[in-house]
Design an enzyme around this catalytic site. Structure first.
Site, short mmCIF file in Angstrom:
data_model
loop_
_atom_site.label_atom_id
_atom_site.label_comp_id
_atom_site.label_asym_id
_atom_site.label_seq_id
_atom_site.Cartn_x
_atom_site.Cartn_y
_atom_site.Cartn_z
N ASP A 69 -12.67 2.20 6.13
CA ASP A 69 -12.92 2.42 4.71
C ASP A 69 -11.70 3.01 4.00
O ASP A 69 -10.75 3.48 4.64
CB ASP A 69 -14.12 3.37 4.57
CG ASP A 69 -15.01 3.00 3.39
OD1 ASP A 69 -14.48 2.47 2.40
OD2 ASP A 69 -16.22 3.27 3.46
N ASP A 105 -20.49 -2.57 -2.35
CA ASP A 105 -21.53 -1.61 -1.98
C ASP A 105 -22.86 -1.98 -2.63
O ASP A 105 -23.85 -1.28 -2.43
CB ASP A 105 -21.14 -0.19 -2.42
CG ASP A 105 -20.25 0.50 -1.40
OD1 ASP A 105 -20.05 -0.07 -0.31
OD2 ASP A 105 -19.75 1.60 -1.69
C1 GLA Z 1 -18.09 3.80 1.13
C2 GLA Z 1 -18.52 2.45 1.69
C3 GLA Z 1 -19.98 2.50 2.09
C4 GLA Z 1 -20.19 3.59 3.09
C5 GLA Z 1 -19.67 4.91 2.54
C6 GLA Z 1 -19.68 6.00 3.58
O1 GLA Z 1 -18.74 4.06 -0.07
O2 GLA Z 1 -18.26 1.45 0.77
O3 GLA Z 1 -20.39 1.26 2.61
O4 GLA Z 1 -19.53 3.28 4.29
O5 GLA Z 1 -18.35 4.81 2.07
O6 GLA Z 1 -19.27 7.20 3.07
#
Ligand code: GLA
Length: 686
Positions: free
Chosen positions: A433, A490
């Site tokens: 990430d 997301d």
């Molecule tokens: C980001 C990612 C999510 C998740 C969160 C975890 O927002 O896009 O899918 O993994 O971090 O903190």
């Protein structure tokens, strides 16, 4: 020095670029659909000379692969650099050319410009390298500059945001510069490095279209400029001012696509490029994912997660990805990034017993990490405040800061931490990430990330990596050359996702595009969607689940199991299929056709994103079929027809056998449906 006209042609499947030079930097005299083999390039160069008239200088300044201000070029120059605070105005002369690589020099300024082309799949790939004898400060260096289409009416580039990625936006070509720049060190939600240049009248399925993708994750600039004389140029490069002074500078690869089959021709060129030439696959087949983020967030309880794992394996999941929350003292997003040690409070026996459980269920195990980031509330930040990028009083993003990956010591630390995790556990997948923009754009940061990823990939070649950046904030060929999947968004809202996937298909193939069935009550939109719609939208791409399976009703679990099984039965050909976006007479329909590599079968996903303005569904036209061949068409999910669909469209009761001509010119009559529903239609060539 050769003042006579020299010409070259570079061919990729379906496109030709013709270059000419009379001693200076070569320029494109033609870029478009493939020219015949015997085309006379000298005649073509002469034919391409445009007139001049009153009110302008006496010749058109060359629109070369690197337009030069010192040759009276009044648009954006391809190179903007300073030495000792003074602007440089190079006048390059061509010194060497082998038809793929062109070396030009300005001896007075001690500069060499090396422009290289290669063919990758159906794309033509251009890069520019600048070498200087003495240090200079680079403001802008363009990848090979090509002319924008004179018949083009619009520039289609992309905006976007968190949970709303890949929003195409159309601007008219008009005098002056249309500029897009991602300044904050990431290709970004806001400016994916992709643009389409359709000619007048082009649609998804027909017409001439040009497209470009700049394969760099660190922030880029695009200039689409109509010059005062009416010519058009398109330039791409790294975001301005993101590189320190130096002597050697290189652009990222610029991928060029041309289509005479509408936007789809360029889209499939890019889809195939990424799938077949950019991504390095440890294993070809895409397993069904389960990701626990929206089920438990930071609240990791091994007993609960074991139960969840058992349930999702029963639904058909094949890889369990443990998301954020397993390390440091990470109870929320305010702490612990940087401390990549398993949290003994949550995982007193470590991760291994859980991984054993996951594997006993027939699944593989993946883990979330965010290596480039650090929270001030972490042991790492307390021990190494000097490793943090940017000013100490910077505005944070998600309460976190960025580690300076241009520093070898930082990369060594991260490598050690990640390699230890990978060496000591059976982890075959990392969700990597990157949840904030940089405090200031820096190419060295991106180069550091690439180096770290590269080292890990060499040491653990069987481990796949997913590029996530708050969803789709870092999606480009640069990061995809080191990873195998992107977390497109997301947003697990099926209706939003339908649209995002559709537009992202202008770049991304199915095989790299993650898509999960989210919770019944969507956590990012508050909408409630039927499981059928959620499941089919996820089945359009690399399928997974992300809800708490304990919320599923029997009916929901059954539908999910069935759609997942359908996906598994079809994924082998689908992950190699072209995604063709369909034109629709009804703007509320977002539809695509995934056409198998051999053309023998296809599946159409016709999503209804809103209520239609007319009452009866308009026929949906297919594309890319063989006109004279007959196809057998069946409505896979005809059982989903609502009782308000009272008529007798044939697909509601039986399969249909008709010609490609009919399907491409008339189209399919589908049953009426509510919004937020998907029709799935399978076709086979007879
Ligand atoms: C980001 C990612 C999510 C998740 C969160 C975890 O927002 O896009 O899918 O993994 O971090 O903190």
């Amino acid at each position: 020095m050769n003042e006579t006209l020299q010409t070259w042609r570079i061919d990729a499947p379906g496109q030709t670029l013709v270059l000419s030079s009379t001693g200076g930097v070569p320029g494109a005299v033609y870029w478009g659909s493939a020219l015949p083999a015997g085309e006379d390039l000298v005649a073509l160069s002469r034919a391409s000379v445009m007139d001049v008239t009153g009110g302008m200088i006496d010749a058109l300044p060359p629109l070369s692969l690197c337009p030069e201000a010192a040759r009276s070029f009044d648009g954006q120059p391809g190179l903007v650099a300073y030495r000792g605070g003074q602007p440089l105005y190079p006048r390059f002369r061509m010194e060497q050319a082998d038809g793929q690589q062109f070396t030009c020099r300005d001896h007075d300024l001690g500069l060499a410009l090396v422009i290289t082309f290669e063919v990758l799949g159906d794309t033509l790939v251009g890069t520019t390298r600048l070498e200087a004898e003495e240090d200079l400060t680079l403001h802008h260096l363009a990848a090979p500059v090509v002319p924008g289409p004179q018949m083009g009416a619009e520039i289609v580039d992309f905006a976007g945001r968190w949970i709303g990625e890949f929003q195409p936006q159309s601007s008219r070509w008009r005098p002056g510069i249309h500029m897009r720049e991602a300044r904050m060190g990431r290709s970004g939600h806001e400016h994916p490095p992709l643009a389409y240049f359709p000619e007048m009248g082009a649609t998804n399925t027909q017409g001439t279209v040009f497209a470009m993708h700049y394969g760099w994750s660190g922030g880029h600039v695009m200039y689409a400029e109509e010059l005062a004389d009416g010519r058009r140029q398109i330039q791409w490069g790294h975001a301005t001012g993101t590189r320190p002074s130096g002597t050697v500078f290189r652009t990222a690869p610029l991928y060029l696509a041309v289509s005479d089959r509408g936007m789809n021709g360029c889209a499939t060129t890019f889809q195939r490029l990424l799938r077949d030439h950019v991504v390095q696959w440890p294993a070809p087949q895409r397993p069904v994912h389960y990701n626990c983020w929206e089920a438990v967030y930071f609240d990791h309880d091994p007993e609960v997660l074991r139960d969840i794992a058992t349930r999702v394996a029963g639904l058909g999941a094949e890889r369990f990805v443990l998301d954020d929350g397993w390390f440091g003292r990470r109870d929320d997003d305010t702490s612990s990034l940087g401390d990549w040690d398993i949290d003994p409070r949550k995982w007193p026996e470590g991760l291994t017993p859980f991984i054993d459980h996951v594997e006993a269920l027939g699944m593989r195990f993946g883990l979330w990490v965010e290596p480039e980031m650090v929270n001030l509330d972490s042991n790492l930040a307390r021990a190494h405040p000097e490793w943090i990028l940017g000013p100490s009083d910077q505005i944070e993003g998600r309460q976190q800061r960025v580690l300076d990956l241009s520093k070898q010591g930082v990369r060594d630390y991260l490598y050690r931490k990640l390699a230890t995790l990978l060496a000591n556990h059976r982890i075959d997948y990392l969700k990597w990430d990157h949840n904030r923009l940089l405090p200031i754009g820096s190419a060295a940061q991106t180069e550091g990330v690439y180096a770290l990823l590269n080292d890990l990939r060499s040491a653990f070649p069987e481990v796949e990596i997913e590029s996530c950046a708050s969803g789709g904030g870092r999606i480009d060929a640069g990061i995809l050359s080191l990873t195998q999947r992107v977390w497109l968004s997301d947003s697990n809202d099926a209706s939003e996702r339908l649209r995002i996937q559709h537009d992202a298909a202008l770049l991304l193939p199915m095989a790299v595009t993650g898509s999960h069935v989210g919770p019944r009550d969507c956590h990012t939109s508050g909408r409630v969607h039927d499981i059928r719609f959620r499941a089919w939208v996820a089945a359009q791409r690399h399928m997974g689940f992300e809800m708490d399976p304990r919320e599923l009703s029997d009916d929901e679990a059954q539908v999910l199991t069935e759609v997942t099984q359908w996906w598994k039965d079809n994924r082998d050909w689908m992950q190699r299929a072209d995604i063709l976006r369909l034109d629709s007479g009804d703007p509320s329909i977002i539809a695509e056709q995934q056409l198998a590599e051999d053309g023998a079968q296809f599946v159409v996903f016709a999503g209804k994103a809103a209520a239609s303005s007319q009452i009866v569904p308009r026929p949906l036209r297919l594309t890319g079929l063989v006109a004279g061949t007959r196809y057998r068409i069946k409505l896979t999910n005809r059982g989903d027809a609502h009782h308000l669909s009272r008529g007798t469209p044939v697909l509601k009761s039986e399969a249909l056998e008709v010609s490609g001509v009919y399907l491409m010119n008339h189209g399919l009559n589908l049953p009426w449906s509510f919004p937020d529903r998907m029709w799935v239609i399978e076709g086979t060539k007879l």
